[in-house]
Design a protein around this motif. Structure first.
Motif, mmCIF file in Angstrom:
data_model
loop_
_atom_site.group_PDB
_atom_site.id
_atom_site.type_symbol
_atom_site.label_atom_id
_atom_site.label_comp_id
_atom_site.label_asym_id
_atom_site.label_seq_id
_atom_site.Cartn_x
_atom_site.Cartn_y
_atom_site.Cartn_z
ATOM 1 N N ARG A 24 19.606 62.284 35.044
ATOM 2 C CA ARG A 24 18.981 63.449 35.659
ATOM 3 C C ARG A 24 17.633 63.097 36.282
ATOM 4 N NH1 ARG A 24 22.306 65.924 31.861
ATOM 5 N NH2 ARG A 24 22.830 68.140 32.211
ATOM 6 N N LEU A 25 16.913 62.194 35.641
ATOM 7 C CA LEU A 25 15.608 61.817 36.176
ATOM 8 C C LEU A 25 15.717 60.943 37.419
ATOM 9 C CD1 LEU A 25 13.590 61.036 32.909
ATOM 10 C CD2 LEU A 25 13.272 62.962 34.467
ATOM 11 N N LEU A 26 16.692 60.047 37.446
ATOM 12 C CA LEU A 26 16.761 59.046 38.515
ATOM 13 C C LEU A 26 17.787 59.360 39.592
ATOM 14 C CD1 LEU A 26 16.520 55.870 36.233
ATOM 15 C CD2 LEU A 26 14.679 56.942 37.553
ATOM 16 N N GLY A 27 18.792 60.186 39.267
ATOM 17 C CA GLY A 27 19.824 60.504 40.255
ATOM 18 C C GLY A 27 20.756 59.349 40.543
ATOM 19 N N SER A 28 20.761 58.346 39.662
ATOM 20 C CA SER A 28 21.579 57.146 39.863
ATOM 21 C C SER A 28 22.125 56.699 38.517
ATOM 22 C CB SER A 28 20.733 56.032 40.486
ATOM 23 O OG SER A 28 21.359 54.770 40.340
ATOM 24 N N ALA A 29 23.435 56.539 38.431
ATOM 25 C CA ALA A 29 24.056 56.099 37.182
ATOM 26 C C ALA A 29 23.682 54.655 36.853
ATOM 27 C CB ALA A 29 25.570 56.249 37.273
ATOM 28 N N SER A 30 23.703 53.789 37.852
ATOM 29 C CA SER A 30 23.388 52.379 37.591
ATOM 30 C C SER A 30 21.936 52.210 37.166
ATOM 31 C CB SER A 30 23.686 51.525 38.831
ATOM 32 O OG SER A 30 22.916 51.957 39.939
ATOM 33 N N GLU A 31 21.020 52.945 37.804
ATOM 34 C CA GLU A 31 19.613 52.864 37.414
ATOM 35 C C GLU A 31 19.399 53.473 36.030
ATOM 36 O OE1 GLU A 31 17.156 54.524 40.452
ATOM 37 O OE2 GLU A 31 17.742 53.036 41.959
ATOM 38 N N ALA A 32 20.171 54.507 35.699
ATOM 39 C CA ALA A 32 20.076 55.108 34.371
ATOM 40 C C ALA A 32 20.513 54.111 33.306
ATOM 41 C CB ALA A 32 20.939 56.371 34.306
ATOM 42 N N GLU A 33 21.592 53.409 33.554
ATOM 43 C CA GLU A 33 22.067 52.398 32.599
ATOM 44 C C GLU A 33 21.017 51.302 32.412
ATOM 45 O OE1 GLU A 33 25.679 51.289 34.507
ATOM 46 O OE2 GLU A 33 26.913 52.669 33.324
ATOM 47 N N ARG A 124 9.470 66.417 37.563
ATOM 48 C CA ARG A 124 10.884 66.149 37.313
ATOM 49 C C ARG A 124 11.140 65.911 35.829
ATOM 50 N NH1 ARG A 124 14.539 62.958 41.633
ATOM 51 N NH2 ARG A 124 16.526 62.999 40.532
ATOM 52 N N ALA A 125 10.271 65.151 35.186
ATOM 53 C CA ALA A 125 10.439 64.863 33.761
ATOM 54 C C ALA A 125 10.312 66.127 32.925
ATOM 55 C CB ALA A 125 9.405 63.828 33.315
ATOM 56 N N VAL A 126 9.316 66.938 33.205
ATOM 57 C CA VAL A 126 9.130 68.180 32.441
ATOM 58 C C VAL A 126 10.322 69.104 32.640
ATOM 59 C CG1 VAL A 126 7.752 70.283 32.241
ATOM 60 C CG2 VAL A 126 6.613 68.066 32.424
ATOM 61 N N TYR A 127 10.759 69.238 33.874
ATOM 62 C CA TYR A 127 11.892 70.128 34.161
ATOM 63 C C TYR A 127 13.149 69.675 33.432
ATOM 64 C CZ TYR A 127 15.475 72.684 36.719
ATOM 65 O OH TYR A 127 16.548 73.483 37.030
ATOM 66 N N VAL A 128 13.457 68.391 33.497
ATOM 67 C CA VAL A 128 14.672 67.872 32.863
ATOM 68 C C VAL A 128 14.614 68.019 31.345
ATOM 69 C CG1 VAL A 128 15.943 65.748 32.364
ATOM 70 C CG2 VAL A 128 15.321 66.307 34.720
ATOM 71 N N LEU A 129 13.509 67.602 30.738
ATOM 72 C CA LEU A 129 13.412 67.641 29.280
ATOM 73 C C LEU A 129 13.419 69.067 28.750
ATOM 74 C CD1 LEU A 129 10.782 64.813 28.717
ATOM 75 C CD2 LEU A 129 13.225 64.724 28.209
ATOM 76 N N ARG A 130 12.799 69.978 29.470
ATOM 77 C CA ARG A 130 12.744 71.375 29.026
ATOM 78 C C ARG A 130 14.047 72.113 29.322
ATOM 79 N NH1 ARG A 130 10.787 74.875 25.412
ATOM 80 N NH2 ARG A 130 10.495 76.972 26.284
ATOM 81 N N GLU A 131 14.514 72.015 30.555
ATOM 82 C CA GLU A 131 15.646 72.831 30.996
ATOM 83 C C GLU A 131 16.976 72.291 30.483
ATOM 84 O OE1 GLU A 131 16.026 76.275 33.814
ATOM 85 O OE2 GLU A 131 14.715 75.506 32.250
ATOM 86 N N ALA A 132 17.144 70.989 30.494
ATOM 87 C CA ALA A 132 18.441 70.408 30.150
ATOM 88 C C ALA A 132 18.553 70.017 28.682
ATOM 89 C CB ALA A 132 18.709 69.181 31.021
ATOM 90 N N PHE A 133 17.417 69.694 28.044
ATOM 91 C CA PHE A 133 17.492 69.182 26.678
ATOM 92 C C PHE A 133 16.674 70.003 25.685
ATOM 93 C CE2 PHE A 133 18.703 65.811 29.505
ATOM 94 C CZ PHE A 133 19.819 65.282 28.880
ATOM 95 N N ALA A 134 16.142 71.135 26.152
ATOM 96 C CA ALA A 134 15.492 72.133 25.283
ATOM 97 C C ALA A 134 14.337 71.562 24.463
ATOM 98 C CB ALA A 134 16.519 72.784 24.372
ATOM 99 N N TYR A 135 13.633 70.577 25.005
ATOM 100 C CA TYR A 135 12.435 70.093 24.325
ATOM 101 C C TYR A 135 11.343 71.149 24.433
ATOM 102 C CZ TYR A 135 13.988 65.271 23.583
ATOM 103 O OH TYR A 135 14.634 64.159 23.135
#
Length: 314
Positions: A24-33, A124-135
């Protein structure tokens, strides 16, 4: 001190969540791995016995690795050939992560991943961690080394940027297939009128070929212009067959939770056309044809049961 099997098991249990955050942060599966693997190397080098909350430590390390990656990615994308679009993931890919709430599903939709390119790395980090992972804001503030009030302000700013996009309509797999079938039926008539009726007045279409496959670098805008482009895209021609090396099968599926058209040739996914659907109609088409961003989709496709193609293109 070498990791124990328990330490390795703990990391591997965290890997799916870490990959979903990184994607979610990078928009790339290979970069995420790659980011998750770098996190493992830091876990391997750390004094694990001295880490009180391993999951929080791993999340912080991963997030900061991704923030560094996003900063350098912005410079790379300035020299990217054509339009940069995220890497789409097909239905069932574990990297899509949690999908139990509307917010979680929204956060990984192709439209929102594209909109997130407008955000700063911290937004982007705040949005992803809060919205998608309920931190909680306090947890996120500790991860990013900012104050809790700053975290709240960043989140509200990020949500506003995302909300400025079109209101996405949630669609199940059966409805997604129906929409794709209706679109393909209209696109293969050879006429623009049936297509225009399916689109919003301000519909857009854009593609990402990464300089390796011809793709429109400037978006088509407006229902008529998009309809003409789509009519031409699905019109058979010898030139297209030569370009892609044959006649691909065209399938209806979902990518990132949205209706999608997948073109497959000799077992390889050669294109994923993602449809953004609103209450008013199809608002946008985002076509990923960069082969570097279709490798994971090809792997997922080979492992899934997808039936017969709806049509053979070209």
């Amino acid at each position: 001190m070498p990791l124990t099997m328990d330490d390795v098991d703990l990391f591997e249990a965290s890997r799916p969540r870490l990959e979903a955050i990184a994607y979610r942060l990078l928009g790339s599966a290979s970069e995420a791995e790659d980011a998750v693997q770098d996190t493992y190397l830091r876990w391997q080098a750390a004094d694990v016995d001295g880490i009180e909350v391993p999951v929080a430590w791993l999340t912080k390390v991963l997030t900061n690795l991704c923030l560094n990656q996003l900063t350098s990615a912005r410079a790379r994308r300035e020299t990217y050939v054509g339009q940069w679009l995220p890497e789409p993931l097909l239905a069932g890919d574990p990297m899509l992560g949690p999908a139990g709430t509307a917010e979680q599903r929204e956060s990984v939709s192709y439209a929102v991943l594209t909109l997130m390119e407008r955000l700063s790395p911290n937004e982007r980090a705040v949005y992803v961690l809060r919205e998608a992972f309920a931190y909680g804001h306090r947890e996120i503030a500790e991860i990013l080394d900012i104050t809790e009030s700053a975290c709240q302000q960043i989140f509200h700013r990020a949500k506003k940027h995302i909300a400025d996009g079109k209101a996405r309509t949630e669609i199940d797999e059966a409805e997604a297939k129906r929409i794709v079938e209706e679109f393909l039926a209209a696109a293969t008539t050879g006429r623009t009128e049936p297509l225009v009726r399916l689109l919003t007045a301000d519909a857009t279409a854009i593609g990402d070929g990464g300089g390796k496959i011809p793709a429109r670098t400037k978006a088509f805008e407006g229902a008529v212009a998009v309809a003409k482009f789509m009519r031409g895209l699905f019109k058979p021609s010898q030139a297209k067959r030569v370009l892609v090396g044959g006649s691909p099968g065209v399938y209806a599926t979902t990518a990132n939770g949205d209706p999608a058209i997948v073109a497959v040739l000799d077992g390889h996914v050669i294109g994923i056309l993602c449809l953004e659907v609103t209450a008013e109609g199809i608002a946008s088409f985002r076509n990923q044809v960069n082969p570097d961003k279709l490798e994971r989709a090809t792997q997922q496709w080979a492992a899934s049961d997808h039936g017969e193609p709806l049509l053979i293109a070209f």
